[in-house]
Design a protein around this motif. Structure first.
Motif, PDB file in Angstrom:
ATOM      1  N   LEU A 128      35.078   8.680   8.291  1.00 53.84           N
ATOM      2  CA  LEU A 128      34.664   8.483   9.009  1.00 53.84           C
ATOM      3  C   LEU A 128      33.942   7.193   8.651  1.00 53.84           C
ATOM      4  O   LEU A 128      33.266   5.645   9.337  1.00 53.84           O
ATOM      5  N   ASP A 129      34.030   6.596   7.685  1.00 55.81           N
ATOM      6  CA  ASP A 129      33.274   5.073   6.813  1.00 55.81           C
ATOM      7  C   ASP A 129      34.562   3.850   7.546  1.00 55.81           C
ATOM      8  O   ASP A 129      34.150   2.464   7.936  1.00 55.81           O
ATOM      9  N   HIS A 132      37.551   5.218  13.300  1.00 50.95           N
ATOM     10  CA  HIS A 132      36.988   5.935  14.182  1.00 50.95           C
ATOM     11  C   HIS A 132      38.041   7.600  14.135  1.00 50.95           C
ATOM     12  O   HIS A 132      39.087   7.222  13.234  1.00 50.95           O
ATOM     13  N   LEU A 152      29.064  16.814  13.222  1.00 47.35           N
ATOM     14  CA  LEU A 152      28.910  15.357  13.409  1.00 47.35           C
ATOM     15  C   LEU A 152      29.515  14.900  14.885  1.00 47.35           C
ATOM     16  O   LEU A 152      29.323  13.656  15.031  1.00 47.35           O
ATOM     17  N   GLU A 155      26.192  14.189  16.835  1.00 49.47           N
ATOM     18  CA  GLU A 155      25.991  12.451  16.377  1.00 49.47           C
ATOM     19  C   GLU A 155      26.875  11.281  16.586  1.00 49.47           C
ATOM     20  O   GLU A 155      26.404   9.995  17.010  1.00 49.47           O
ATOM     21  N   ARG A 156      28.176  11.653  16.895  1.00 52.76           N
ATOM     22  CA  ARG A 156      28.626  10.567  16.671  1.00 52.76           C
ATOM     23  C   ARG A 156      30.346  10.605  17.597  1.00 52.76           C
ATOM     24  O   ARG A 156      30.798   9.534  17.806  1.00 52.76           O
ATOM     25  N   ARG A 157      30.506  11.710  18.488  1.00 46.07           N
ATOM     26  CA  ARG A 157      31.476  11.630  19.706  1.00 46.07           C
ATOM     27  C   ARG A 157      31.011  10.829  20.573  1.00 46.07           C
ATOM     28  O   ARG A 157      29.742  10.511  21.359  1.00 46.07           O
ATOM     29  N   SER A 167      32.557  -0.592  18.087  1.00 45.54           N
ATOM     30  CA  SER A 167      33.126  -0.452  16.067  1.00 45.54           C
ATOM     31  C   SER A 167      33.340  -0.370  15.835  1.00 45.54           C
ATOM     32  O   SER A 167      34.458  -0.328  15.640  1.00 45.54           O
ATOM     33  N   GLY A 170      33.265   4.626  12.667  1.00 46.78           N
ATOM     34  CA  GLY A 170      32.265   5.847  12.614  1.00 46.78           C
ATOM     35  C   GLY A 170      32.433   6.877  13.951  1.00 46.78           C
ATOM     36  O   GLY A 170      31.600   7.252  13.781  1.00 46.78           O
ATOM     37  N   ARG A 171      33.583   6.689  14.613  1.00 46.28           N
ATOM     38  CA  ARG A 171      32.861   7.234  16.084  1.00 46.28           C
ATOM     39  C   ARG A 171      33.692   8.282  16.417  1.00 46.28           C
ATOM     40  O   ARG A 171      34.588   7.850  16.114  1.00 46.28           O
ATOM     41  N   ILE A 172      33.628   9.439  16.929  1.00 44.63           N
ATOM     42  CA  ILE A 172      34.788  10.329  17.197  1.00 44.63           C
ATOM     43  C   ILE A 172      34.909  10.358  18.849  1.00 44.63           C
ATOM     44  O   ILE A 172      33.685  10.672  19.342  1.00 44.63           O
TER      45      ILE A 172
END
Length: 222
Positions: A128-129, A132, A152, A155-157, A167, A170-172
């Motif tokens: 995730l770094d 996506h 996860l 925080e990231r969805r 970005s 890092g996102r889902i």
């Protein structure tokens, strides 16, 4: 590697594609449209670390994917994993892509079953770094609510595919896709038995399977 559009968010769709079929193609199209991707790269695995060795050789699998995606300018084939020695670790592929594409958003396509097993992946924390995650959700699988993956997701969805453009990684994103009950193993068995795989794969793939004889030859080797 075939070229496609060189800017905008990119999808990375890995697999053995042994052979590619309409289930792969429909999923790729629906995810491309959901996330408004400029390009979807089909990435045939060279030495898949968690699966059996592919039955068709690398050159044939690339040719099958190229035949399948002909006419769709947003799809292309990236054969880097076939040219790299050793196991086809996803994190290594993403590192290469990131070094080539700077801040361009990269979306790694995974099924919900694969996402549920994410913590078993090689150096999974780094993924995730680098990209996506674009999760294909099919009936019968449920997104984790607890544990590391549940946290996860909280925080990231993201709620929309377009949000993945904000970005580089890092996102889902999770997208429900059409369930087509087609399997590569069933297609291989049809071909070995001398039966017709038409309507399970595009016609150019069907013709190439017949011409190459790859699965009959593979059956003899195995």
């Amino acid at each position: 590697m075939s070229s496609a559009q060189g800017s905008g968010a990119m999808g990375v769709f890995g697999g053995t594609f042994d052979p590619v079929h309409y289930g792969h193609l429909r999923t790729a199209l629906e995810l491309l449209e959901y996330a408004e991707l400029a390009q979807m790269r089909f990435m045939p695995a060279g030495v898949p670390p968690h699966r059996a060795t592919p039955h068709a050789d690398a050159r044939t699998r690339v040719a099958l994917v190229q035949a399948a995606i002909e006419g769709e300018s947003r799809f292309c084939v990236d054969d880097r994993e076939l040219r790299r020695d050793g196991p086809s670790w996803t994190v290594d592929t993403l590192r290469e892509l990131r070094s080539e594409h700077g801040a361009r958003p990269i979306c790694l396509v995974v099924g919900m079953d694969a996402f549920i097993g994410l913590t078993s992946w090689h150096r999974w924390e780094e993924i995730l770094d680098l990209a996506h995650l674009l999760v294909a959700h099919r009936p019968g699988w449920q997104a984790p609510a607890d544990g590391v993956l549940g946290q996860l997701l909280r925080e990231r969805r993201v709620d929309t595919g377009a949000a993945l453009h904000a970005s580089r990684a890092g996102r889902i994103g999770i997208c429900a896709v059409t369930q087509l009950e087609i399997s590569s193993s069933a297609i291989r068995e049809l071909v070995r038995a001398g039966r017709e795989p038409r309507y399970l794969v595009p016609d150019p793939v069907c013709r190439l399977l017949a011409a190459s004889g790859c699965y009959k030859a593979a059956a003899e080797r195995h």
